[in-house]
Every structure is written in structure tokens, then in C-alpha cells.
Design a protein around this motif. Structure first.
Motif, PDB file in Angstrom:
ATOM      1  N   HIS A   1       0.817  -1.216   0.000  1.00 42.62           N
ATOM      2  CA  HIS A   1       0.000   0.000   0.000  1.00 42.62           C
ATOM      3  C   HIS A   1       0.855   1.273   0.000  1.00 42.62           C
ATOM      4  O   HIS A   1       0.324   2.362  -0.180  1.00 42.62           O
ATOM      5  CB  HIS A   1      -0.916   0.004   1.229  1.00 42.62           C
ATOM      6  CG  HIS A   1      -1.706  -1.251   1.398  1.00 42.62           C
ATOM      7  ND1 HIS A   1      -2.833  -1.525   0.656  1.00 42.62           N
ATOM      8  CD2 HIS A   1      -1.511  -2.328   2.212  1.00 42.62           C
ATOM      9  CE1 HIS A   1      -3.315  -2.712   1.016  1.00 42.62           C
ATOM     10  NE2 HIS A   1      -2.536  -3.205   1.944  1.00 42.62           N
TER      11      HIS A   1
ATOM     12  N   GLN B   1       2.712   3.021  -1.884  1.00 44.97           N
ATOM     13  CA  GLN B   1       3.063   3.464  -3.226  1.00 44.97           C
ATOM     14  C   GLN B   1       1.821   4.077  -3.861  1.00 44.97           C
ATOM     15  O   GLN B   1       0.708   3.856  -3.393  1.00 44.97           O
ATOM     16  CB  GLN B   1       3.585   2.292  -4.056  1.00 44.97           C
ATOM     17  CG  GLN B   1       2.699   1.068  -4.050  1.00 44.97           C
ATOM     18  CD  GLN B   1       3.424  -0.156  -4.583  1.00 44.97           C
ATOM     19  OE1 GLN B   1       3.887  -0.153  -5.719  1.00 44.97           O
ATOM     20  NE2 GLN B   1       3.539  -1.189  -3.774  1.00 44.97           N
ATOM     21  N   GLY B   2       2.025   4.825  -4.903  1.00 46.97           N
ATOM     22  CA  GLY B   2       0.896   5.502  -5.540  1.00 46.97           C
ATOM     23  C   GLY B   2       1.351   6.777  -6.219  1.00 46.97           C
ATOM     24  O   GLY B   2       2.418   6.820  -6.839  1.00 46.97           O
ATOM     25  N   GLU B   3       0.541   7.852  -6.068  1.00 46.68           N
ATOM     26  CA  GLU B   3       0.878   9.117  -6.725  1.00 46.68           C
ATOM     27  C   GLU B   3       1.007  10.284  -5.757  1.00 46.68           C
ATOM     28  O   GLU B   3       1.959  11.052  -5.831  1.00 46.68           O
ATOM     29  CB  GLU B   3      -0.177   9.436  -7.793  1.00 46.68           C
ATOM     30  CG  GLU B   3      -0.196   8.440  -8.942  1.00 46.68           C
ATOM     31  CD  GLU B   3      -1.008   8.920 -10.129  1.00 46.68           C
ATOM     32  OE1 GLU B   3      -1.508  10.071 -10.079  1.00 46.68           O
ATOM     33  OE2 GLU B   3      -1.141   8.158 -11.095  1.00 46.68           O
TER      34      GLU B   3
ATOM     35  N   LYS C   1       4.793   9.689  -7.517  1.00 48.78           N
ATOM     36  CA  LYS C   1       4.482   9.025  -8.780  1.00 48.78           C
ATOM     37  C   LYS C   1       5.744   8.436  -9.410  1.00 48.78           C
ATOM     38  O   LYS C   1       6.756   9.114  -9.573  1.00 48.78           O
ATOM     39  CB  LYS C   1       3.832  10.010  -9.743  1.00 48.78           C
ATOM     40  CG  LYS C   1       3.343   9.371 -11.030  1.00 48.78           C
ATOM     41  CD  LYS C   1       2.611  10.383 -11.905  1.00 48.78           C
ATOM     42  CE  LYS C   1       2.078   9.728 -13.178  1.00 48.78           C
ATOM     43  NZ  LYS C   1       1.347  10.705 -14.035  1.00 48.78           N
TER      44      LYS C   1
ATOM     45  N   ASP D   1      -3.022   8.653  -2.019  1.00 49.88           N
ATOM     46  CA  ASP D   1      -4.145   8.699  -2.963  1.00 49.88           C
ATOM     47  C   ASP D   1      -5.490   8.575  -2.240  1.00 49.88           C
ATOM     48  O   ASP D   1      -6.411   7.902  -2.705  1.00 49.88           O
ATOM     49  CB  ASP D   1      -4.008   7.596  -4.020  1.00 49.88           C
ATOM     50  CG  ASP D   1      -2.754   7.777  -4.867  1.00 49.88           C
ATOM     51  OD1 ASP D   1      -2.234   8.904  -4.909  1.00 49.88           O
ATOM     52  OD2 ASP D   1      -2.302   6.791  -5.475  1.00 49.88           O
TER      53      ASP D   1
END
Length: 323
Positions: A139, A141-143, A160, A311
Motif C-alpha cells: 500500500h 506506493q501511488g501518486e 508518482k 491517494d
């Protein structure tokens, strides 16, 4: 391998759960003028079981500073190196490039104290810690990364394209690196995207600071710290950074989430940074986190009981995991 019953649990963990050392392997212990007590302590046990060399160097100016060439050469000719130094070598080119060659297993013991071999994070079950890191990293990780804390932190940045970087507190595979009892998952913010306020109320692992009695507030604009305010600790931090005469030391380089529940903030780097519920913000060099800022410094600053959203999804709320 059967070790002496008189061996401290933390030492035994370093030789087994952390490195899985074999009797035929070559061990290097690097220390400096200020941490010879720690280096010699580890050497005293290691030499009884392994082909072990102890090397002493002058204390470096800051975390990530390069060691002498002779030390680098020794790193290239051993299986496991323990860095029992004042300043961390983890982000140095010597460590990064030597690890990349695929033989060295690096274990950072920077800023250690003798009590850490008897209690705290080194007594953890590292298999259980690894399972927590793996669960959270799915979880982490993302933008868009949003960070808040009861102390007043409120910062947003882009992550990102950045992949999680793990420290399980173990170095069992050639090329791996860790600094137990730290255990964390980290991200490198995209350069120039961090904005907001950071309030550090845990510790700043540096010989001149460590546990903070008063909070240090940093204003962040376009990826860089632009203002540092607070009491005496803030003045000391400002002076440390100014001595480098290099703007890159103000770069927001890392978002490191501690995940070893046996660790507590005690004024020493590994347990402070790896303490569950807290986050350390690395500033300066970010080459190890997918970035391109090659700063002369990488310094971590710890804040307590953080709330993290990625996010819009809540990962941690005031120090409690939600995933």
C-alpha cells in the motif's frame, strides 16, 4: 553454528537472523575514532568464529560521507561488513557501488550504544518484522502522499513512479544492505513536489542533536526546506546544514516509515528510525530512493505518531497501522 552462551543476544542476532553468516566467510568491521568501543565489542565476538578484520578510520563529517579509499578496498574483499561508525555509510557511493558488485552484505551499526545489544529492536523476531513490511509495502506506493501529525506536520508531495525501498533489518543476500534494528519501508518524493510544514518532535540522529526536547519546524516549498524555526535544536540543525554550503542538503529525499514494534525512540539512529508509528524524513541525497540529487549529506529527522494517506487511502492514523 554453536555460539557461546555468554554472547549477548544482539550479537548472536547479527551473526544469525541478520546476516546468516557461515564460518568460512570473511567479515570486516569498520569503526571510527568516536565509536571504537562498539567496533571492538563486535570484533571481540566475531573473531572467535570468522575470518575477521577490524579497521579504524577518522570520524566523518556527516551521514553519507565517503570513507578513505583503503576502507572501500576492504569492503570489496569481504562477505559481510559491519559499519560501526558515528555517521552512516549507507548512502555513500562506496557502499552503494560496492553492494552493486554483488558480493558484499552490508550491516550498518552507526550510532550504536552497548545497551542495544541486550534489549530493544535487536531482540525482535525478524521474520515477523519482514511480514509486516511486506504487508504495508503493498500500500506504500501511488501518486500523492499526504503526511500529518499531532505536532503540526501537514505536507503533501508526489511519489508518482517511485518504488518502495525496503530495510528488513537483515542482510542475508549478496548485495543487500540494512541497519538493524531499523526496519522500514521508504519512498523518495519526486524532486520539487513537496510542500507544507514538517514538525519534528522525535529525534534527529546526529551527535549534536538526537532526542528533541523541543520541536523543530521546517517550512517546505517546492521540494526544499526553506525555513527552520524553533528553539536551540532548530539553531543547531540550521548551523549543521549551513556548514555544507550546498543547497542540496535541504532537499526532501525520503519518507521512511518505521515498522519494528520492539524499537522505541531513544536517541540512537537505528531504533529511532525503525520505531513503529513514527516516520523519518530524509533530507539531502536521494540516490537510493530513485532520485538524482547527489548531495554531500543524507540526514534523517524523526516525527512521532503520524497520519499517512496515499491517494486518499488511510495507511496510518496517529501512529496506528490501518492496513
Amino acid at each position: 553454528m554453536n555460539f557461546s552462551n555468554e554472547m549477548p543476544l544482539g550479537i548472536k542476532q547479527l551473526f544469525t537472523s541478520v546476516t546468516n553468516l557461515k564460518r568460512h566467510e570473511k567479515v570486516l568491521i569498520i569503526t571510527d575514532d568516536n565509536k571504537k568501543e562498539i567496533g571492538e565489542f563486535v570484533y571481540g565476538y566475531a573473531k572467535e568464529y570468522f575470518d575477521t578484520t577490524l579497521i579504524v578510520m577518522p570520524t566523518r563529517k556527516g551521514h553519507g560521507a565517503e570513507p578513505p579509499e583503503a576502507v572501500r578496498g576492504a569492503m570489496e574483499n569481504c562477505d559481510v561488513a559491519f559499519g560501526a561508525t558515528t555517521m552512516s555509510m549507507y548512502h555513500s557511493k562506496a557502499r552503494l557501488e560496492t553492494s552493486a558488485k554483488g558480493r558484499l552484505r552490508w550491516v550498518g551499526l552507526q550510532d550504536y550504544a552497548l545497551h542495544m545489544f541486550e534489549e530493544g529492536g535487536l531482540t525482535a523476531n525478524f521474520d515477523e518484522v519482514a511480514s509486516v513490511i511486506d504487508r504495508v509495502s503493498e500500500h506504500y506506493q501511488g501518486e500523492t502522499f499526504k503526511l500529518q501529525s499531532p505536532g503540526g506536520t501537514d505536507m503533501v508531495c508526489s511519489i508518482k513512479g517511485r518504488e518502495p525501498v525496503f530495510d528488513y533489518g537483515t542482510s542475508k543476500v549478496p548485495g543487500s544492505a540494512s541497519f538493524p534494528p531499523n526496519a522500514e519501508v521508504a519512498l523518495g518524493p519526486v524532486e520539487g513536489t513537496a510542500n507544507g510544514t514538517l514538525v519534528f518532535d522525535g529525534s534527529i540522529p546526529h551527535p549534536k542533536l538526537n532526542i528533541l526536547e523541543n520541536p523543530v519546524t521546517c517550512k517546505v516549498e517546492n521540494g526544499y526546506i526553506t525555513e527552520i524555526t524553533g528553539e536551540e535544536e532548530a539553531n543547531i540543525l540550521r548551523e549543521i546544514l549551513e556548514t555544507f554550503e550546498d543547497d542540496t542538503v535541504y532537499n526532501i529525499a525520503e519518507l521512511g516509515l518505521g515498522l519494528n514494534e520492539k524499537n522505541v525512540i531513544c536517541g540512537h539512529m537505528a531504533p529511532d528510525e525503525g520505531s513503529l508509528g513514527n516516520i523519518h524524513i530524509g533530507i539531502g541525497k536521494n540516490l537510493n530512493f530513485g532520485g538524482h540529487v547527489d548531495s554531500p549529506l543524507h540526514l534523517d529527522l524523526v516525527m512521532r505518531d503520524v497520519t499517512i494517506e496515499i491517494d486518499g487511502r488511510l495507511l496510518m492514523e496517529e501512529g496506528k497501522l490501518k492496513v
